[in-house]
Design a protein around this motif. Structure first.
Motif, PDB file in Angstrom:
ATOM      1  N   LYS A  29     106.556  -5.542  66.039  1.00  0.00           N
ATOM      2  CA  LYS A  29     107.062  -6.666  65.249  1.00  0.00           C
ATOM      3  C   LYS A  29     106.015  -7.764  65.126  1.00  0.00           C
ATOM      4  N   HIS A  30     105.284  -8.007  66.211  1.00  0.00           N
ATOM      5  CA  HIS A  30     104.215  -8.997  66.193  1.00  0.00           C
ATOM      6  C   HIS A  30     103.123  -8.597  65.200  1.00  0.00           C
ATOM      7  N   LEU A  31     102.735  -7.330  65.213  1.00  0.00           N
ATOM      8  CA  LEU A  31     101.705  -6.860  64.298  1.00  0.00           C
ATOM      9  C   LEU A  31     102.183  -6.906  62.849  1.00  0.00           C
ATOM     10  N   GLU A  32     103.442  -6.568  62.638  1.00  0.00           N
ATOM     11  CA  GLU A  32     103.988  -6.554  61.276  1.00  0.00           C
ATOM     12  C   GLU A  32     104.124  -7.956  60.706  1.00  0.00           C
ATOM     13  N   ALA A  33     104.251  -8.957  61.579  1.00  0.00           N
ATOM     14  CA  ALA A  33     104.468 -10.336  61.130  1.00  0.00           C
ATOM     15  C   ALA A  33     103.173 -11.080  60.826  1.00  0.00           C
ATOM     16  N   ARG A  34     102.033 -10.456  61.052  1.00  0.00           N
ATOM     17  CA  ARG A  34     100.766 -11.152  60.826  1.00  0.00           C
ATOM     18  C   ARG A  34     100.593 -11.510  59.358  1.00  0.00           C
ATOM     19  N   GLU A  35     100.109 -12.707  59.125  1.00  0.00           N
ATOM     20  CA  GLU A  35      99.827 -13.173  57.769  1.00  0.00           C
ATOM     21  C   GLU A  35      98.351 -13.539  57.652  1.00  0.00           C
ATOM     22  N   PRO A  36      97.703 -13.091  56.573  1.00  0.00           N
ATOM     23  CA  PRO A  36      98.237 -12.183  55.554  1.00  0.00           C
ATOM     24  C   PRO A  36      98.433 -10.780  56.120  1.00  0.00           C
ATOM     25  N   ALA A  37      99.228  -9.957  55.435  1.00  0.00           N
ATOM     26  CA  ALA A  37      99.513  -8.611  55.908  1.00  0.00           C
ATOM     27  C   ALA A  37      98.225  -7.815  56.044  1.00  0.00           C
TER      28      ALA A  37
ATOM     29  N   ALA B  61     104.537   6.319  61.703  1.00  0.00           N
ATOM     30  CA  ALA B  61     104.053   6.401  60.319  1.00  0.00           C
ATOM     31  C   ALA B  61     105.164   6.066  59.343  1.00  0.00           C
ATOM     32  N   ASP B  62     106.380   6.552  59.602  1.00  0.00           N
ATOM     33  CA  ASP B  62     107.497   6.251  58.714  1.00  0.00           C
ATOM     34  C   ASP B  62     107.903   4.788  58.811  1.00  0.00           C
ATOM     35  N   ARG B  63     107.790   4.207  59.993  1.00  0.00           N
ATOM     36  CA  ARG B  63     108.142   2.790  60.143  1.00  0.00           C
ATOM     37  C   ARG B  63     107.123   1.897  59.433  1.00  0.00           C
ATOM     38  N   LEU B  64     105.852   2.176  59.614  1.00  0.00           N
ATOM     39  CA  LEU B  64     104.811   1.281  59.110  1.00  0.00           C
ATOM     40  C   LEU B  64     104.460   1.524  57.649  1.00  0.00           C
TER      41      LEU B  64
END
Length: 405
Positions: free
Chosen positions: A139-147, A169-172
């Motif tokens: 979740k921390h990695l996914e929330a990084r801005e910019p993506a 792989a399916d999640r990301l």
């Protein structure tokens, strides 16, 4: 009244406890199940927590919700010592338990001390806490801005590594850059060719980079202030060239080692540290001490070595319970364990799996996914939990379909 102590609440320990409580005892025994955690983990479904396909309570119900205190007492604690001669178990909290019958089912641990940096930076994936920690990091990695791309390396291409790779792989999606690193010459060593072929296709479809005959040398932080920016050092076995690649996280699925308390026991062991047992699952010289699951090196009644899998532990639990009951009551003969391979099941992403059964029968894709779910549902520890989980699997898609998008 007989006192029975079961150490470890995985498949071997919990299912043995449940089976023991159903035996026809002349007088109900005092059965105590000891585990460090408050929850049982249905390990083959742990991967579904990363993709939201299942909820924590489905995969990891509390022992208190699975066990009737009238038949099995649950004690949360860490085992620090076992004395088979004195028939006593010591817990870290200072408590001691005396027993007439003992079951060793402490399971294995992921060794993180074999590669420099693994203990500090790698994510093991064996417990509910491991899954929750990895989920939080994602979740921390996914929330990084910019993506930004999310770069993951998975050490080990056995069942755990392959299932993790496909789920992640399916999640990301398009943001995921996943590497699957394996020291051997192929993935899924020991699996049927049909399972391996389905897994290879799933990995290829998801763009997962498979690196065979590759050794992880060390893991280190590029910047100590940014723990998720790691340098992964690897070496190809057939080449002297070494590579150092940046990754956001390393997932470690390689190897199994015995717990310290098992290693400290002065009992016959294999080179891998597993306890040697008779086909009846008894420890030599201690007829009322039994071992099963990861800690036991079992050769069954047909002379075949039994794999250290959840399927094997599930089958061993019934034999262990019967034999311990027979040893304590002396009312029936003990039975040598016979292992029946029921096939292989692998999750290969969201809503897809492969099931390879005896006789070459194979299901893949959504049908494999449904068959895998059904097979695991009937193996969940109690009827009450089966009904709760089954109802949730049916009702959840219906409720989600009614919610506004």
């Amino acid at each position: 009244m007989s006192r029975i102590c079961i150490l470890g609440g995985g498949f071997g320990g919990l299912y043995t406890a449940l089976e023991l409580s159903r035996q026809p005892w002349p007088e109900p025994p005092q059965i105590t199940l000891v585990d460090r955690q408050e929850r049982f983990v249905f390990a083959p479904l742990l991967y579904e927590l990363l993709t939201g396909e299942m909820e924590d309570w489905e995969v990891a119900p509390r022992f208190q919700n699975l066990l009737s205190p009238e038949s099995v007492q649950f004690v949360q604690g860490s085992v620090t010592a076992i004395d088979p001669k004195a028939r006593r178990v010591t817990l870290g909290e200072g408590q001691s338990l005396d027993y007439d019958g003992l079951v060793l089912a402490l399971g294995g641990e992921t060794p993180l001390d074999r590669v420099p940096g693994a203990a500090e930076y790698a994510f093991p994936f064996r417990t509910l806490a491991d899954a929750q920690r990895l989920r939080t990091h994602l979740k921390h990695l996914e929330a990084r801005e910019p993506a930004q791309p999310i770069r993951l390396a998975i050490a080990g291409a056995g069942a755990s590594g392959v299932e993790l790779a496909c789920k992640l792989a399916d999640r990301l999606g398009s943001r995921g850059q996943i590497r699957l690193i394996e020291l051997g010459s192929h993935i899924l060593s020991g699996f049927a060719e049909s399972s391996r072929g389905a897994a290879q296709q799933a990995l290829q479809e998801r763009g997962i980079q498979v690196e065979l005959r590759t050794q992880v040398l060390r893991i280190e932080a590029v910047d100590e202030k940014r723990k998720n920016d790691l340098a992964l050092h690897v070496r190809r076995i057939d080449s002297e060239a070494m590579a150092s690649d940046p990754v956001d996280a390393v997932l470690w699925t390689v190897g199994t080692q015995m717990s310290g308390v098992i290693r400290a026991l002065d009992l016959p062991k294999t080179e891998q540290g597993r306890l040697q047992v008779f086909p009846t699952l008894q420890i030599p010289s201690f007829p009322t001490v039994f071992a099963l699951g990861d800690v036991a090196a079992v050769v069954d009644a047909d002379g075949q070595s039994v794999p250290a899998t959840a399927q094997a532990a599930f089958q061993q639990a019934s034999y262990c319970a019967w034999n311990l009951w027979a040893a304590l009551t002396q009312e029936r003969p003990l039975l040598p364990f016979r292992y029946w391979s029921l096939g292989e099941m692998l999750s290969l992403g969201v809503d897809t799996a492969v099931l390879s059964a005896l006789g070459g029968f194979t299901l893949t894709g959504p049908l494999g996914y449904l068959a895998r779910r059904a097979a695991y549902l009937v193996r969940m520890p109690t009827l009450e939990h089966q009904l709760k989980v089954g109802w949730n699997w049916i009702s959840r898609p219906l409720w989600e379909g009614l919610l506004p998008r």
